[in-house]
Design a protein around this motif. Structure first.
Motif, PDB file in Angstrom:
ATOM      1  N   ALA D  70       0.790  -1.198   0.110  1.00 37.99           N
ATOM      2  CA  ALA D  70      -0.193  -0.065  -0.015  1.00 37.99           C
ATOM      3  C   ALA D  70       1.078   1.234   0.000  1.00 37.99           C
ATOM      4  N   THR D  71       2.199   1.086   0.543  1.00 39.40           N
ATOM      5  CA  THR D  71       3.054   2.263   0.499  1.00 39.40           C
ATOM      6  C   THR D  71       4.018   2.169  -0.400  1.00 39.40           C
ATOM      7  N   ALA D  72       4.828   3.415  -0.570  1.00 39.81           N
ATOM      8  CA  ALA D  72       5.846   3.282  -1.621  1.00 39.81           C
ATOM      9  C   ALA D  72       7.018   2.394  -1.518  1.00 39.81           C
ATOM     10  N   ASP D  73       7.590   2.265   0.039  1.00 40.50           N
ATOM     11  CA  ASP D  73       8.307   0.956   0.130  1.00 40.50           C
ATOM     12  C   ASP D  73       7.415   0.122   0.829  1.00 40.50           C
ATOM     13  N   ARG D  74       7.955  -1.212   0.422  1.00 39.83           N
ATOM     14  CA  ARG D  74       7.238  -2.282   1.167  1.00 39.83           C
ATOM     15  C   ARG D  74       7.209  -2.395   2.693  1.00 39.83           C
ATOM     16  N   THR D  75       6.115  -2.375   3.415  1.00 39.79           N
ATOM     17  CA  THR D  75       6.186  -2.583   4.878  1.00 39.79           C
ATOM     18  C   THR D  75       5.973  -4.050   5.143  1.00 39.79           C
ATOM     19  N   PRO D  76       6.974  -4.370   6.052  1.00 42.30           N
ATOM     20  CA  PRO D  76       6.737  -5.666   6.431  1.00 42.30           C
ATOM     21  C   PRO D  76       5.425  -6.030   7.211  1.00 42.30           C
ATOM     22  N   ARG D  77       4.869  -7.231   7.031  1.00 43.43           N
ATOM     23  CA  ARG D  77       3.435  -7.890   7.374  1.00 43.43           C
ATOM     24  C   ARG D  77       3.606  -7.810   8.956  1.00 43.43           C
ATOM     25  N   GLU D  78       2.567  -7.483   9.422  1.00 45.00           N
ATOM     26  CA  GLU D  78       2.410  -7.376  11.211  1.00 45.00           C
ATOM     27  C   GLU D  78       2.385  -8.848  11.607  1.00 45.00           C
ATOM     28  N   ARG D  81       5.664 -10.421  11.490  1.00 50.51           N
ATOM     29  CA  ARG D  81       6.540  -9.847  12.685  1.00 50.51           C
ATOM     30  C   ARG D  81       5.726 -10.447  14.031  1.00 50.51           C
ATOM     31  N   GLY D  82       4.931 -10.925  13.789  1.00 47.38           N
ATOM     32  CA  GLY D  82       4.129 -11.392  15.166  1.00 47.38           C
ATOM     33  C   GLY D  82       3.677 -10.519  16.175  1.00 47.38           C
ATOM     34  N   LYS D  83       3.468  -9.174  15.671  1.00 50.65           N
ATOM     35  CA  LYS D  83       2.859  -8.412  16.713  1.00 50.65           C
ATOM     36  C   LYS D  83       2.311  -7.114  15.804  1.00 50.65           C
ATOM     37  N   VAL D  84       1.187  -6.585  16.379  1.00 49.12           N
ATOM     38  CA  VAL D  84       0.533  -5.325  15.803  1.00 49.12           C
ATOM     39  C   VAL D  84       1.363  -4.268  16.382  1.00 49.12           C
ATOM     40  N   ASN D  85       1.560  -3.216  15.544  1.00 46.35           N
ATOM     41  CA  ASN D  85       2.540  -2.225  16.057  1.00 46.35           C
ATOM     42  C   ASN D  85       1.413  -1.113  16.699  1.00 46.35           C
ATOM     43  N   GLY D  86       2.247  -0.053  17.181  1.00 48.94           N
ATOM     44  CA  GLY D  86       1.464   0.886  18.123  1.00 48.94           C
ATOM     45  C   GLY D  86       0.591   1.799  17.344  1.00 48.94           C
TER      46      GLY D  86
ATOM     47  N   ASN F  20      -1.325  -3.290 -13.566  1.00 43.79           N
ATOM     48  CA  ASN F  20      -0.762  -2.037 -13.138  1.00 43.79           C
ATOM     49  C   ASN F  20      -2.187  -1.580 -12.270  1.00 43.79           C
ATOM     50  N   TYR F  21      -2.508  -2.706 -11.404  1.00 49.99           N
ATOM     51  CA  TYR F  21      -3.670  -2.464 -10.480  1.00 49.99           C
ATOM     52  C   TYR F  21      -3.523  -1.403  -9.272  1.00 49.99           C
ATOM     53  N   LEU F  22      -2.426  -1.443  -8.561  1.00 52.27           N
ATOM     54  CA  LEU F  22      -2.005  -0.364  -7.663  1.00 52.27           C
ATOM     55  C   LEU F  22      -0.790   0.419  -8.066  1.00 52.27           C
ATOM     56  N   MET F  23      -0.530   1.467  -7.372  1.00 58.23           N
ATOM     57  CA  MET F  23       0.213   2.804  -8.075  1.00 58.23           C
ATOM     58  C   MET F  23       1.656   2.631  -7.284  1.00 58.23           C
ATOM     59  N   HIS F  24       1.751   1.973  -6.234  1.00 60.71           N
ATOM     60  CA  HIS F  24       3.177   1.683  -5.820  1.00 60.71           C
ATOM     61  C   HIS F  24       4.011   0.659  -6.262  1.00 60.71           C
ATOM     62  N   PRO F  25       3.474  -0.386  -6.227  1.00 60.14           N
ATOM     63  CA  PRO F  25       4.433  -1.593  -6.385  1.00 60.14           C
ATOM     64  C   PRO F  25       5.010  -1.665  -8.065  1.00 60.14           C
TER      65      PRO F  25
END
Lengths: 253, 253, 253, 253, 253, 253
Positions: D70-78, D81-86, F20-25
């Motif tokens: 969803a973000t410009a850089d890939r964010t690791p999955r919660e 990582r085994g926990k939901v962040n703040g 090209n479904y999403l804009m960031h990947p």
């Protein structure tokens, strides 16, 4: 009065130590103390934990586990539960600490020895059997290393063995409790001693009970007797390798 | 030869126990042993863990923690790290076991007592200060309950206190080690005893070292002296409540 | 109409800030706001988190926790449950963010300040008491550092304090809610402001309720009054150290 | 001065709400606010959490997540990582709390509504888009339930929408920040309001900055304007279903 | 061309199955396939998981683990790492699923069989050795139960065994790969079959490689041959107990 | 006999692949196979995992997840439960392994491709749809990279697609099972094949059932037919980019 398995109060269960039990570990032992069976493996790793780096000293650390059906009822795996429980942590800290007492960590150099004690069948005294077996696995691993590239000084200073003693209703102080005795004991003690007869660890606990100075002394005498016998067995199974222990130059005398 | 803080080898640090320290817990104490400060709270819960349900017996369980800056360097929180470490587990198991030894769990009935020991400042001996303080918090909590609805028999059988002893280079056996002494000790022992002078727990450990039977005996004598003094202080701060302990009918004599 | 504890709607509870509360931390404070008691410690670490490395800037991060019996009923420990809950995370993020607003992070240099807020007794307003106390602990820690090796510019720009306000049935907007008021409040607001009267954080929440623009304005006026009083108390307890705050050269004027 | 995407400072990004987006959920919406895209699903469960059982009241709880890209850089999955962040916890607590403010939980009865907001593309304002979309998903789910078995009183009392406002360098107060503006903002505020123009939640935060009472007022005016427009769009996409909201008998007027 | 250990391409390694290996489990086996050694234990529990409750059907579930030094290098324990890895999960799901295919779960009744496969020494093929051994442990456990209180119909319908086959450079399709062959294989396949020669599970995987329909057929033929031999060995070690398998009334014929 | 949705036994569901479904990947696809909808994103990272460092080879790894309401009943989030379950792990390992079979990892160089497959709506066949879609996302990502800085050799060797086949009561072998068929199937198989008609992965499983060699062959024929059709669709949506696949110099022919 004889115990349920026919032993005298100051009698160990039959002990067997099978060396070179598995093919991969540097040192590997199957120890049987009565029906208690533990696989003890020693692994040598050429680095030390962060807190020791650069000090020229080695480290010994231990992990302990039981197969789910080592016990009469199935115990859920700690890996499945996602955490190691308090009893396990207590035992693995004890095993590591006890072994470090008879190893010259400077002579070992910047190495970590991993001791893995895996109980495949439990009938009381698994932590003390682990220590007694782990000592042999550790010695085999270091002797193998010594054969490849001799230590300036062989790092093992003295023998080390452990047993349990306890105060059991109708019997008083007894040596080497099996599971049914352990459950019935008012006082439970684990003793770790060296070949020179010195204490490494005493852990005596009243289980919803207390004990006197005289009772303590009786327990220590029984324990000392048992440990002497265990060390004789260790010597026997180690054969010539036993000569390395405590040797000034780490060479067989 | 005097110790770095001017004490004799058989001398405790100054001890203060402030009762009713916090407003919410049924029993609450701030214990100070030298610079070591521990908040000990006792909570009474009207149910027991699953393994005791329906047996008419109670249970006592303990949790122990340190504030991150109880120590000279900041220790990361166990909640943040997501798990309780081995040392913490060992200590909280010890505290619970020690207290259960002087409580009549049948007289307690189907209740669980939660003991929380939170170290706000650490300078050695935090586990023994926790036990000594927790005994007072537990007594206060049960006395309060007893005041509301008397027990047929007051559940506390005897006093309980704990101290550390150790063998320190240049000093030999010493009583009540502060942190700098603890770090330097070759042998470290924690002793828990009752008002009647009986042992509840002996945990003696060589730290990369060993000890003889004679040394053990010296340590036990020192420990016994210290515990007697701690129990005197407990009696004093408990005042009239002290009369309930070990009373046949749980009434003040 | 007076509140259950006799206060006027625009009246703070009695506030006490004990400085240098514990021996180890660089800055340490016990703050009491009525029956709410929080130990606030500040630790200076000579490195920054990865995302800031090499930028010449410092960082401030906070952790918050409650003793299990800070509350009327025992709250299970987050360390035992193996995770920090959402409320705790929200609070510790708030504390860190608030303090960063009044610190010049460039002037601080590549250091991390750890703020630990441990609630030992809770009666409402623990997060705002934490911020108010943490500001003092932070100032003490940086002043101590400044005494050892002066900052080119003292990093604290302005005072910072926080309080809660809320809309409570039968009373309307009130200042500094204690626990029973907090539970009854339809609207709950936390306000963090600087010595210059600027906002750092406004968090206003309808609890299954909503509020109008007029009500918001009343709440902000009450909060501003309370924060001014809190900052006066901070100045007083800081004494001469207060002169460092916002000073151009980080020297006392 | 126009913003980088050509908008005026008081202009929302284009908003689209696609109803009945997925086939399984009781209520399902894809909301797009500029390039931010969130799937909002509502699930009705016929039981309530433990703390509400037997009180005849319902509950609304929310979960929020972002796809890794969803973000410009890939964010690791919660989950990995085994926990939901703040941040995630803060957002999901906010969404749940906001929705509960416009639902009559007694009229809902002993049901839990689970709101799932999954951000598939992020460009700022994901939490406020989640609230605005979740309101529609919730209304659809309850309307569907109402169609099958009418509520005595339709549980939704009023409309609910949210937007962000902030103070951005060179622009001052602006409405509906996209990601590049959010990063540059000195003050960041999220506002949740009802159809009646009342506040549900105000969260204003200085990011290493502070703000004055006048700036606060400007931000609130901008936010109010944006929320009015968002509620118009909600009404339009809900069509006849909109008539249920706030209806005395839960019937269309 | 002979393989590095002298076997023909269609030759199994030597197989030994020691029954009643441990004293506590209802069924216990040590299976050795070449140097691979696995302890397989079966536990019967008199309840079923939630999703099956009240349906009159039983369940079989498996757990798999390796001792840290089952492998040439020490593998960290999953309990210490706090989670079970993907490979382990895949294997334990496979073992459970495979065994369920040859058990009549209705005939079993509301019982859960826990299968524990603990690899004490690994040299390739640990998952297929686990299945082959677990089948025997399961049969012994159910036969024991049947001896105490006969099933209306003995729940085991047919034999079950597993082996690996693969395509190895210079050899083409080979049966029962040991570790060095497994590492070198381009295609790796695990096959589970019944006594009647039917497939239960085929898992064929190109490791950065692919395979043709003809190669698949060769692999299946080799696997079928190996499995027939494994089932002969199972029959032999089961002795009279073998008669129960697939018997109409669950009585020996 | 037609299937419940009117398909013949050898007929795929309608397939749509939106590129090209999403804009960031770097590569992004929404694949729909009947009612199953999966977002497949590919991310290129300029480093490799530790075990590959310095070998000049790349890596492909995959993560798979389902939105809570992708399913008819709400599935709790793995992030909330704190761990990834076995089924998820199995699937993400399969996706990664399958893609690695058609990529020249040396030609890729020291890069990691992260494949994220997020199921937003599930109706059977989510893992095979993920593979089919992920292949397109991966190709798009590498083609984009190739456009910026051409690979010496385009790393994708061949097409890759996957489908499910199974044996369903009353129908026998059928292609591309939707959820209701999947639940009813006695045998369930996932097949991954290349454009050249070679197998990458065969996973055939009896669900409390078994299958014969003849049945296996029928399933493979059906699967092959379906995969050929899927690859035609991939070619079409890739357009000119398709020319890069398998090209000697990574240039369009």
């Amino acid at each position: 009065m004889t115990r349920h398995d026919g032993r005298a109060v100051n009698e160990l269960r039959p002990v067997q130590i099978e060396t070179n039990y598995l093919m991969h570990p540097e040192g590997s032992v199957l120890i049987q103390v009565g029906n208690t069976k533990v696989i003890c493996n020693a692994t040598i790793e050429d680095k030390v934990p962060g807190f020791l780096r650069g000090q020229g000293k080695g480290w010994i650390t231990a992990e302990y586990s039981m197969l789910p059906r080592a016990t009469a009822d199935r115990t859920p795996r700690e890996s499945t539960r996602g955490k190691v429980n308090g009893r396990t942590m207590e035992i693995q800290r004890l095993i590591g600490r006890a072994l470090r007492a008879i190893v010259n960590l400077e002579a070992l150099g910047e190495k970590t020895i991993w001791i893995d004690c895996d109980v495949i069948q439990a009938d009381g005294g698994t932590r003390t059997a682990s220590i007694t077996g782990a000592f042999v696995a550790l010695t085999l691993a270091l002797a193998k290393k010594h054969g490849e590239k001799p230590f300036a000084k062989f790092p093992i200073i003295d023998y080390l063995a452990a047993t349990s003693i306890g105060i059991v209703k109708d019997f008083g102080p007894v040596l080497d409790l099996c599971y049914v005795e352990d459950v019935a004991a008012a006082v439970d003690m684990n003793l770790v001693m060296t070949g020179a007869g010195r204490f490494v660890e005493i852990q005596g606990t009243g289980e919803e009970a207390t004990f006197s100075r005289e009772e303590l002394n009786s327990l220590l005498c029984l324990g000392e007797k048992g440990i002497n016998e265990l060390i004789s067995i260790q010597k026997e199974v180690l054969g010539d390798t036993a000569n390395l222990i405590g040797s000034a130059k780490g060479e067989s005398k």
